[in-house]
Design a protein around this motif. Structure first.
Motif, mmCIF file in Angstrom:
data_model
loop_
_atom_site.group_PDB
_atom_site.id
_atom_site.type_symbol
_atom_site.label_atom_id
_atom_site.label_comp_id
_atom_site.label_asym_id
_atom_site.label_seq_id
_atom_site.Cartn_x
_atom_site.Cartn_y
_atom_site.Cartn_z
ATOM 1 N N UNK A 1 9.752 8.353 1.872
ATOM 2 C CA UNK A 1 9.157 8.202 0.548
ATOM 3 C C UNK A 1 10.070 7.367 -0.329
ATOM 4 N N UNK A 2 9.516 6.857 -1.394
ATOM 5 C CA UNK A 2 10.274 6.107 -2.385
ATOM 6 C C UNK A 2 9.866 6.610 -3.760
ATOM 7 N N UNK A 3 10.623 6.198 -4.748
ATOM 8 C CA UNK A 3 10.252 6.529 -6.121
ATOM 9 C C UNK A 3 10.097 5.235 -6.905
ATOM 10 N N UNK A 4 9.278 5.303 -7.926
ATOM 11 C CA UNK A 4 9.126 4.141 -8.806
ATOM 12 C C UNK A 4 10.023 4.340 -10.021
ATOM 13 N N UNK B 1 0.850 -1.191 0.000
ATOM 14 C CA UNK B 1 0.000 0.000 0.000
ATOM 15 C C UNK B 1 0.882 1.235 0.000
ATOM 16 N N UNK B 2 0.533 2.176 -0.845
ATOM 17 C CA UNK B 2 1.307 3.411 -0.933
ATOM 18 C C UNK B 2 0.410 4.524 -1.447
ATOM 19 N N UNK B 3 0.825 5.730 -1.175
ATOM 20 C CA UNK B 3 0.052 6.906 -1.573
ATOM 21 C C UNK B 3 0.899 7.779 -2.478
ATOM 22 N N UNK B 4 0.276 8.335 -3.514
ATOM 23 C CA UNK B 4 1.015 9.294 -4.335
ATOM 24 C C UNK B 4 0.991 10.652 -3.637
ATOM 25 N N UNK B 5 1.704 11.603 -4.190
ATOM 26 C CA UNK B 5 1.818 12.924 -3.558
ATOM 27 C C UNK B 5 0.447 13.570 -3.381
ATOM 28 N N UNK C 1 9.352 5.327 -12.889
ATOM 29 C CA UNK C 1 9.043 6.554 -13.630
ATOM 30 C C UNK C 1 9.463 7.810 -12.867
ATOM 31 N N UNK C 2 9.988 7.645 -11.647
ATOM 32 C CA UNK C 2 10.435 8.789 -10.855
ATOM 33 C C UNK C 2 9.351 9.443 -10.020
ATOM 34 N N UNK C 3 8.176 8.816 -9.926
ATOM 35 C CA UNK C 3 7.093 9.382 -9.111
ATOM 36 C C UNK C 3 7.336 9.079 -7.638
ATOM 37 N N UNK C 4 6.970 10.040 -6.789
ATOM 38 C CA UNK C 4 7.099 9.872 -5.342
ATOM 39 C C UNK C 4 5.933 9.051 -4.805
ATOM 40 N N UNK C 5 6.248 8.155 -3.858
ATOM 41 C CA UNK C 5 5.239 7.348 -3.184
ATOM 42 C C UNK C 5 5.497 7.389 -1.684
ATOM 43 N N UNK C 6 4.424 7.446 -0.918
ATOM 44 C CA UNK C 6 4.503 7.565 0.531
ATOM 45 C C UNK C 6 3.810 6.377 1.193
ATOM 46 N N UNK C 7 4.260 6.013 2.410
ATOM 47 C CA UNK C 7 3.581 4.930 3.132
ATOM 48 C C UNK C 7 2.203 5.394 3.604
#
Length: 100
Positions: free
Chosen positions: A40-43, A11-15, A45-51
């Motif tokens: 945060x992490x990136x996928x 499970x993760x949330x985008x910005x 494609x460089x998008x940020x993802x948050x727990x």
């Protein structure tokens, strides 16, 4: 008979979602992430993802800044200390039940 399972993504949330759930502007969420205040992490494609816990942490950061007038370096220290306190309290609770 073998069972086949679908891959499960964590499970993760985008910005935008993290910002909306915290009641903040997405640019502020990105700034907090860049300052290292929220994990945060990136996928690929460089998008940020948050727990999933990020919105609560983001609200805590805003409260510390607004209510106590702490700068972001001090907020990082306070968050680290709060994490340590929580870990110690968890250990204390575990140690307290072992002797019973």
């Amino acid at each position: 008979m073998s069972a086949s399972f679908l891959p499960v993504r964590a499970a993760r949330l985008d910005v935008a979602t993290a910002a909306a759930q915290a009641g903040l502007h997405p640019e502020l969420v990105e700034r907090f992430a860049e300052l290292g205040l929220v994990p945060w992490t990136t996928d690929a494609a460089g998008r940020m993802w948050f727990p999933p816990a990020a919105p609560a942490l983001l609200r805590r950061i805003v409260r510390l800044h607004a209510d106590l007038a702490l700068n972001y370096a001090a907020i990082a220290l306070v968050l680290e200390l709060l994490d340590r306190i929580e870990a110690l309290e968890g250990r204390r609770g575990t140690l307290g039940t072992e002797g019973r």
